[in-house]
Each structure stands twice: as C-alpha cells, then as structure tokens.
Design an enzyme around this catalytic site. Sequence first.
Site, mmCIF file in Angstrom:
data_model
loop_
_atom_site.group_PDB
_atom_site.id
_atom_site.type_symbol
_atom_site.label_atom_id
_atom_site.label_comp_id
_atom_site.label_asym_id
_atom_site.label_seq_id
_atom_site.Cartn_x
_atom_site.Cartn_y
_atom_site.Cartn_z
ATOM 1 N N THR A 35 0.819 -1.212 0.000
ATOM 2 C CA THR A 35 0.000 0.000 0.000
ATOM 3 C C THR A 35 0.846 1.252 0.000
ATOM 4 O O THR A 35 0.432 2.290 -0.524
ATOM 5 C CB THR A 35 -0.923 -0.020 1.243
ATOM 6 O OG1 THR A 35 -1.794 -1.131 1.118
ATOM 7 C CG2 THR A 35 -1.756 1.236 1.366
ATOM 8 N N TYR A 48 -8.171 1.222 -3.522
ATOM 9 C CA TYR A 48 -6.928 1.538 -4.221
ATOM 10 C C TYR A 48 -6.315 0.235 -4.688
ATOM 11 O O TYR A 48 -6.748 -0.848 -4.300
ATOM 12 C CB TYR A 48 -5.949 2.254 -3.271
ATOM 13 C CG TYR A 48 -5.440 1.328 -2.183
ATOM 14 C CD1 TYR A 48 -6.200 1.086 -1.043
ATOM 15 C CD2 TYR A 48 -4.236 0.658 -2.333
ATOM 16 C CE1 TYR A 48 -5.754 0.204 -0.067
ATOM 17 C CE2 TYR A 48 -3.790 -0.226 -1.354
ATOM 18 C CZ TYR A 48 -4.556 -0.454 -0.228
ATOM 19 O OH TYR A 48 -4.128 -1.327 0.717
ATOM 20 N N THR A 114 1.686 -4.319 4.273
ATOM 21 C CA THR A 114 1.590 -4.579 5.709
ATOM 22 C C THR A 114 1.026 -5.963 6.034
ATOM 23 O O THR A 114 1.189 -6.443 7.157
ATOM 24 C CB THR A 114 0.707 -3.510 6.387
ATOM 25 O OG1 THR A 114 -0.589 -3.545 5.798
ATOM 26 C CG2 THR A 114 1.312 -2.141 6.256
ATOM 27 N N ASP A 115 0.355 -6.599 5.057
ATOM 28 C CA ASP A 115 -0.330 -7.865 5.373
ATOM 29 C C ASP A 115 0.630 -8.959 5.843
ATOM 30 O O ASP A 115 0.312 -9.718 6.758
ATOM 31 C CB ASP A 115 -1.121 -8.361 4.156
ATOM 32 C CG ASP A 115 -2.340 -7.490 3.871
ATOM 33 O OD1 ASP A 115 -2.656 -6.624 4.707
ATOM 34 O OD2 ASP A 115 -2.968 -7.683 2.822
ATOM 35 N N LYS A 187 0.463 -7.613 13.002
ATOM 36 C CA LYS A 187 -0.614 -6.721 12.558
ATOM 37 C C LYS A 187 -1.879 -7.096 13.312
ATOM 38 O O LYS A 187 -2.266 -8.264 13.341
ATOM 39 C CB LYS A 187 -0.810 -6.868 11.049
ATOM 40 C CG LYS A 187 -1.766 -5.869 10.458
ATOM 41 C CD LYS A 187 -1.820 -5.980 8.927
ATOM 42 C CE LYS A 187 -2.721 -4.894 8.357
ATOM 43 N NZ LYS A 187 -2.785 -4.912 6.887
ATOM 44 N N GLU A 308 -1.100 -29.006 28.999
ATOM 45 C CA GLU A 308 -2.465 -29.467 28.666
ATOM 46 C C GLU A 308 -2.422 -30.612 27.658
ATOM 47 O O GLU A 308 -3.293 -31.462 27.638
ATOM 48 C CB GLU A 308 -3.280 -28.303 28.099
ATOM 49 C CG GLU A 308 -3.765 -27.332 29.159
ATOM 50 C CD GLU A 308 -4.685 -26.279 28.560
ATOM 51 O OE1 GLU A 308 -5.709 -26.638 27.966
ATOM 52 O OE2 GLU A 308 -4.364 -25.088 28.693
HETATM 53 C C1 SIN Z 1 -1.007 -2.974 2.893
HETATM 54 O O1 SIN Z 1 0.096 -2.787 2.410
HETATM 55 O O2 SIN Z 1 -1.389 -2.291 3.862
HETATM 56 C C2 SIN Z 1 -2.002 -3.982 2.399
HETATM 57 C C3 SIN Z 1 -1.629 -4.633 1.125
HETATM 58 C C4 SIN Z 1 -0.330 -5.341 1.196
HETATM 59 O O3 SIN Z 1 -0.010 -5.954 2.221
HETATM 60 O O4 SIN Z 1 0.398 -5.289 0.213
#
Ligand code: SIN
Length: 351
Positions: A35, A48, A114-115, A187, A308
Amino acid sequence: MKTNIFTSAILVVAISFQGVFAQKPRVTVLATGGTIAGAGTQSTSSAYQAAQLPIDNLLNAVPEIHNIATLKGEQISQVGSQDMSIDIWLKLAKRIQELFDQNLTDAVVITHGTDTQEETAYFLNLVLKTAKPVILVGAMRSSTAISADGPRNLFNAVTVAVDTASMGKGVLVVMNDKIISARDVTKTHTTAVETFKGGGFGPVGCVEDGQVFFNYDITKKHTSATAFDIRKINALPKVEIVYGYADASPIAIQALMKNKVAGIIVAGVGNGNFNKALGEQIKLATKAGVSVVRASRVGSGRVSLNVEVNDTEFGTLVSEDLNPQKARILLMLGLSQNMSREDLQKLFFTY
Ligand code: SIN
C-alpha cells in the site's frame, strides 16, 4: 577588524569543508510493493490498488529524507504482500547480505505491504548476518489517500536507519511512530493506522520529531547470532498451517500429508490445543516423520510443552510465543538444516 575578517574567512572555509566532506549515511531502500506504493482514484475512498508506484516516486515524495541520508532505491518486487513468496524472500535477503558484504550501504530500508510484513521481517531477522540497521516500513493508506501515512512512516524509517543506536538490534519494523522488533511485531487491525503491536511486549522504541528513542533490547537471538545464513540457503521445505476451531475435521492434515509436507503448524485453540479427531491425525503425521508444531490462534501468550497436551505422546513441538505464521518460518529454517526433534524444539526457545 583584521582579526574579524580572518576569523570569518576560516569559518567560511570550515563550513564549506563540512558541506563537501561530511558524509551522510548511505541508505539503500529496497522496494517490494504494498500500500505504501499504492494508488487510488479518489482521495476519500479506501479503494486503491497496491504496488503501483516505483521506488523513485516514493523517495521523491519525501524530500526530507534526502537531508539525512544518501539514498539509493532498488525495486526488488512490485507485489501486494499477500503475494509475498519464498522466492522473493530469498532474492531480498541475498541482496541485503550482498550490499553489506560488499560495503555498498550503511543501512537498508525495505518498503513492504503490511499484510505479511511481520513474516518478511522475522525471516530476515533469522537469516541476515549483519549488525547494520535493517528496517521494514509500509503504510495503511495509499499514496493518494487523504492523510496518507506512507511519507511519515518512510521518513521515520530512514531516521531509525541512520541512527547508530539502531545497530545490533536485529530487524526492526517502523510504523506509526513506533519501532517494533521483527520477532514481536504483528498486525492487529485490518485497516487502522495504529495496527502494528509488539505481541505481548510492546514496541522497543519510538520516533518523535526526527529523534529516535529505544526503550529495551530483545533477548531472543537474531541476525549474526542465529544458526541460519542466507548465503547458504537456496530453498525452504514445505510447511503449512492448519487452523483450529470447534469440531475441526482432520481433512486438512490428511490432504497435507498426501502432498508430502515436511512440517505442519497447528494454530490451535487456547494453549495450542486440538480436538480428538485432529489429535489422531497429528499422531499419524508425526509417526510418518512430519514435524508438527503447536502454536495458538489466540494472539498472545505461550504454548506450554507437556502441560495441557502430552507432546511426548503426540510427537508434537511447541512454538513458545511465536504466532503460527512466524512459527512456520522458524520450522522451515530448522528443517532446512535437517535438525533433530530436540534441536527443533530448542529453536523455539531460542529465537
Ligand atoms: C497494505 O500494504 O497495507 C495492504 C496490502 C499489502 O499488504 O500489500
């Protein structure tokens, strides 16, 4: 009067020398997509497409970073990080190692979706042999959105990269003014800007007004202290993740065994638990030589060995407090070194 002119002349010469000879740290920015390089048609919409802008556009969008570092950009890949792959990890890690081995840079910043950012960060944390700063950065809002967070995050990432206090800290993620270690970072929110947390431990530091503050060091081994060296790794064995839930069936594990996986991470319920149906299938898997590691779907806390669940009876290992996606990376690396069951378990207590 004479003295004043003379003094001023010395001052001018001194300043010029400083300008010519003071070297800014060299930072290589390796772009992978995400992103932070995304663009949409409407600034008010969250719609986007990730991975649109080339690296030079990202660097030119933040003039302030050129005041603190001599920057060089390279495009490693151009993907949304849901398409991050082991092939890209190997390419990225080998390039970083080469940059450091040949003394071509003082620090590396990686722009990343970020994924799966936490997975790439942890992989690099385990395989790079360097004390130099390696920083991952991304954005939750695309470059065309109102209040895009990418430029500020990139400025902060370069700020951390050029700070000598960042040396020897392992791979770090810099997002939303926080500095979080690769081992702990995860995340936690699908869309919020404040999404990255340090698991049960919080960020190791923060960036405020261009200043870097570190609060603590992580004690788990990383980078130069690990048993893994990217210069010797060219492939990773297949390890998959099975999710636990009420009335889970053994179908997924059966299918993985048919597909000859080397390892399975069970994202178990609670303290890495599984039901009887999964348990029977797990026993068959471990007897057949598949390494099975119990992690948890809960999101924080440790998975306890032989408490457990009788791990000796099931032949299972525990991930300690690594989440399932990070446990997968450590297991792949361990299996790539043909480690014994005991040594694999030690990895999870060490890294
Ligand atoms: C992001 O970057 O926030 C989402 C999409 C990705 O991980 O490329």
